[in-house]
Scaffold this motif. Structure first.
Motif, short mmCIF file in Angstrom:
data_model
loop_
_atom_site.label_atom_id
_atom_site.label_comp_id
_atom_site.label_asym_id
_atom_site.label_seq_id
_atom_site.Cartn_x
_atom_site.Cartn_y
_atom_site.Cartn_z
N ALA A 30 -43.43 -38.77 -32.37
CA ALA A 30 -42.25 -37.88 -32.29
C ALA A 30 -42.67 -36.69 -33.41
O ALA A 30 -42.60 -35.50 -32.79
N GLU A 31 -42.99 -37.12 -34.55
CA GLU A 31 -43.25 -36.15 -35.55
C GLU A 31 -44.64 -35.27 -35.05
O GLU A 31 -44.57 -33.99 -35.35
N SER A 32 -45.68 -35.87 -34.77
CA SER A 32 -46.92 -35.11 -34.28
C SER A 32 -46.63 -33.98 -33.03
O SER A 32 -47.22 -33.08 -33.13
N TRP A 33 -45.63 -34.71 -32.34
CA TRP A 33 -45.64 -33.71 -30.97
C TRP A 33 -44.71 -32.64 -31.30
O TRP A 33 -44.31 -31.71 -30.50
N GLY A 34 -43.96 -32.80 -32.43
CA GLY A 34 -42.76 -31.87 -32.84
C GLY A 34 -41.64 -31.88 -31.81
O GLY A 34 -41.13 -30.56 -31.28
N VAL A 35 -41.50 -33.17 -31.23
CA VAL A 35 -40.64 -32.85 -30.05
C VAL A 35 -39.14 -32.19 -30.45
O VAL A 35 -38.55 -31.72 -29.51
N LEU A 36 -38.62 -32.65 -31.44
CA LEU A 36 -37.35 -32.02 -31.95
C LEU A 36 -37.47 -30.38 -32.14
O LEU A 36 -36.40 -29.74 -31.69
N MET A 37 -38.47 -29.97 -32.77
CA MET A 37 -38.65 -28.48 -33.14
C MET A 37 -38.88 -27.97 -31.40
O MET A 37 -38.16 -26.83 -31.17
N LEU A 38 -39.67 -28.30 -30.76
CA LEU A 38 -39.99 -27.90 -29.38
C LEU A 38 -38.71 -27.91 -28.50
O LEU A 38 -38.45 -26.98 -27.83
N SER A 39 -38.05 -28.98 -28.57
CA SER A 39 -36.79 -29.01 -27.75
C SER A 39 -36.00 -28.14 -28.18
O SER A 39 -35.05 -27.42 -27.28
N GLY A 40 -35.81 -27.77 -29.30
CA GLY A 40 -34.96 -26.66 -30.01
C GLY A 40 -35.41 -25.15 -29.62
O GLY A 40 -34.54 -24.43 -29.27
N LEU A 41 -36.58 -25.00 -29.53
CA LEU A 41 -37.10 -23.86 -29.29
C LEU A 41 -36.99 -23.42 -27.67
O LEU A 41 -36.89 -22.29 -27.14
N PHE A 42 -37.41 -24.59 -26.72
CA PHE A 42 -37.62 -24.41 -25.38
C PHE A 42 -36.62 -25.44 -24.75
O PHE A 42 -37.04 -26.45 -24.24
#
Length: 65
Positions: A30-42
């Motif tokens: 989850a940290e490596s893929w930036g799931v939370l950040m990417l989900s927030g942006l897109f």
């Protein structure tokens, strides 16, 4: 690579191939893929494929489903 593709294409969903959790820590994935950040942006457009590799223990297989 997912971030630049998502920013260039405004409507399609983008995501990874299958990441086999028995081989990686779920938190690290989850940290490596930036799931939370990417989900927030897109929102609603990021898919993270998670799977269970053949030949893993039944305990690992059960915990990932």
């Amino acid at each position: 690579m997912i971030g630049p593709v998502a920013s260039a294409a405004l409507r399609i969903r983008v995501g990874s191939g299958g990441i086999m959790l028995p081989h990686y820590s779920p938190l690290k994935v989850a940290e490596s893929w930036g799931v939370l950040m990417l989900s927030g942006l897109f929102p609603g457009r990021i898919d993270l494929g998670i799977g269970c590799a053949a030949g893993t223990s039944s305990k690992s297989r059960t915990s990932s489903t």
